[in-house]
Design an enzyme around this catalytic site. Structure first.
Site, PDB file in Angstrom:
ATOM      1  N   ARG A 195       0.876  -1.194   0.000  1.00 45.52           N
ATOM      2  CA  ARG A 195       0.000   0.000   0.000  1.00 45.52           C
ATOM      3  C   ARG A 195       0.897   1.222   0.000  1.00 45.52           C
ATOM      4  O   ARG A 195       1.628   1.465   0.964  1.00 45.52           O
ATOM      5  CB  ARG A 195      -0.920   0.008   1.224  1.00 45.52           C
ATOM      6  N   HIS A 254      -7.229   0.503  -6.649  1.00 41.93           N
ATOM      7  CA  HIS A 254      -7.414  -0.418  -5.511  1.00 41.93           C
ATOM      8  C   HIS A 254      -7.986  -1.726  -6.073  1.00 41.93           C
ATOM      9  O   HIS A 254      -9.144  -2.069  -5.838  1.00 41.93           O
ATOM     10  CB  HIS A 254      -8.360   0.231  -4.502  1.00 41.93           C
ATOM     11  N   GLN A 311      -9.812  -4.297  -3.823  1.00 38.04           N
ATOM     12  CA  GLN A 311     -11.168  -3.879  -3.439  1.00 38.04           C
ATOM     13  C   GLN A 311     -12.154  -4.246  -4.552  1.00 38.04           C
ATOM     14  O   GLN A 311     -13.247  -4.752  -4.288  1.00 38.04           O
ATOM     15  CB  GLN A 311     -11.179  -2.362  -3.201  1.00 38.04           C
ATOM     16  N   ASP A 364     -17.757   6.279  -1.508  1.00 40.74           N
ATOM     17  CA  ASP A 364     -16.499   6.213  -0.752  1.00 40.74           C
ATOM     18  C   ASP A 364     -16.287   7.599  -0.146  1.00 40.74           C
ATOM     19  O   ASP A 364     -17.021   8.556  -0.453  1.00 40.74           O
ATOM     20  CB  ASP A 364     -15.350   5.833  -1.729  1.00 40.74           C
ATOM     21  N   CYS A 411     -16.513   0.848   0.348  1.00 46.52           N
ATOM     22  CA  CYS A 411     -15.285   0.067   0.591  1.00 46.52           C
ATOM     23  C   CYS A 411     -14.845   0.141   2.045  1.00 46.52           C
ATOM     24  O   CYS A 411     -14.105  -0.723   2.505  1.00 46.52           O
ATOM     25  CB  CYS A 411     -14.173   0.547  -0.328  1.00 46.52           C
ATOM     26  N   ARG A 433     -13.215  -9.147   1.050  1.00 47.13           N
ATOM     27  CA  ARG A 433     -11.813  -8.803   0.768  1.00 47.13           C
ATOM     28  C   ARG A 433     -10.930 -10.030   1.009  1.00 47.13           C
ATOM     29  O   ARG A 433     -10.044 -10.339   0.221  1.00 47.13           O
ATOM     30  CB  ARG A 433     -11.352  -7.643   1.672  1.00 47.13           C
TER      31      ARG A 433
END
Ligand code: CP
Ligand code: NVA
Length: 308
Positions: free
Chosen positions: A105, A132, A135, A226, A266, A294
């Protein structure tokens, strides 16, 4: 030896490979709920580098690796001094000589790209400012479980055209799912970005851009939002909160979608900003299932990348 593959964005896999990863995820998830945890990655080690905070990504990777018979280790920025104590190529070469896979990340997408160039093991993007992909795997798994397929499903993205939205559009294009994107002016994807996200588009895919969120949610079966201020954008907070105010997903906006529409996020959410408690805690909300997916989705990815 398996050929070396990375997942920095979904463009790193083709449509068939994406479908294979999702089927593996479904198979591993079904086993998991039967109490079966085959050690498909026995003895393999995943290194996890985080330059930003995380709950879901870290826990889903660590728990997932343990369930699959492997192990993982957290490498925080302040401990390894990536790019400060040691250059990115040096960290990448050394780390990849000891572990089987690296999930990263990063603040900047370019850092993960550079890191992957020097790695001798697969590198997975665990979120950057641009994408992402993990995700999106979980999101598509959640949609498939809810509706059985991607046919006749329209997802509406409401809010910032950000990293999560970018990967979601890419996944929808590859799996032939319709998506409406509703973002205010100044926070929309460029036509070049959209062209890149939809390069592998399949029949059934459609992307519609509708600035007005009230128009955008009509007929949709999944409303997805989001945060308005992503990690790294903190200095823009004041301006962003003002611009995105009309894009809040509240009960009134949900009432304009299909009656059976689900709500996705998310997470983490800033309750009272992009979504109200009433919506995120409602019977329509699937945010916990989505977060749980996830782990299942990434297990599919890890097995696809690493299984002998
Ligand atoms: N959705 C997601 O990536 O959550 P974390 O930031 O907690 O990992
Ligand atoms: N867009 C958010 C997603 C967090 C999972 C961010 O980048 O902060």
């Amino acid at each position: 030896m398996k050929p070396l593959r990375h997942l920095l964005t979904l463009a790193d896999v083709d449509v068939e490979e994406l479908k294979t990863i999702l089927s593996l995820a479904e198979e591993i998830k079904a086993d998991f709920f039967k109490g079966v945890r085959p050690k498909r990655l026995d003895g393999k080690v995943l290194g996890l580098i985080f330059e930003k905070m995380s709950l879901r990504t870290r826990v889903s990777f660590e728990a997932g690796m343990t369930h699959l018979g492997g192990g993982s280790m957290l490498l925080e920025e302040q401990h390894i001094g990536l790019g400060k104590r040691e250059s990115i190529p040096d960290v990448s070469r050394v780390l990849s000589s000891m572990v089987d896979c690296i999930s990263f990340r990063a603040k900047k997408h370019e850092t993960v790209q550079e890191f992957a160039k020097y790695s001798s093991v697969p590198v997975i993007n665990a979120l950057t400012d641009k994408a992402h992909p993990c995700q999106a795997l979980a999101d598509m798994l959640t949609i498939k479980e809810e509706f059985g397929s991607f046919d006749d499903v329209t997802i509406t993205w409401v809010g910032d055209s950000n990293n999560v939205a970018a990967s979601l559009i890419e996944a929808c294009a590859m799996l032939g799912c319709k998506i409406v994107v509703s973002s205010p002016k100044g926070y929309q994807f460029t036509s070049e970005e959209i062209e890149a996200f939809t390069a592998q588009r399949q029949p059934g895919f459609e992307l519609v851009l509708i600035e007005d969120p009230r128009e955008a949610v009509r007929g949709s079966r999944a409303i997805y939002t989001d945060v308005w201020v992503s990690m790294g954008q903190e200095s823009e907070e004041k301006e962003r909160l003002a611009v995105f105010k009309p894009y809040q997903v509240n009960a009134e906006l949900m009432s304009l979608a299909r009656k059976d529409a689900i709500f996705l996020h998310c997470l983490p959410a800033r309750r009272g900003l992009e979504v109200t408690d009433e919506v995120i805690d409602s019977a329509q909300s699937r945010v916990v299932e989505e977060a749980a997916n996830r782990m299942h989705a990434q297990k599919g990815l890890l097995v696809w990348l690493l299984e002998d």
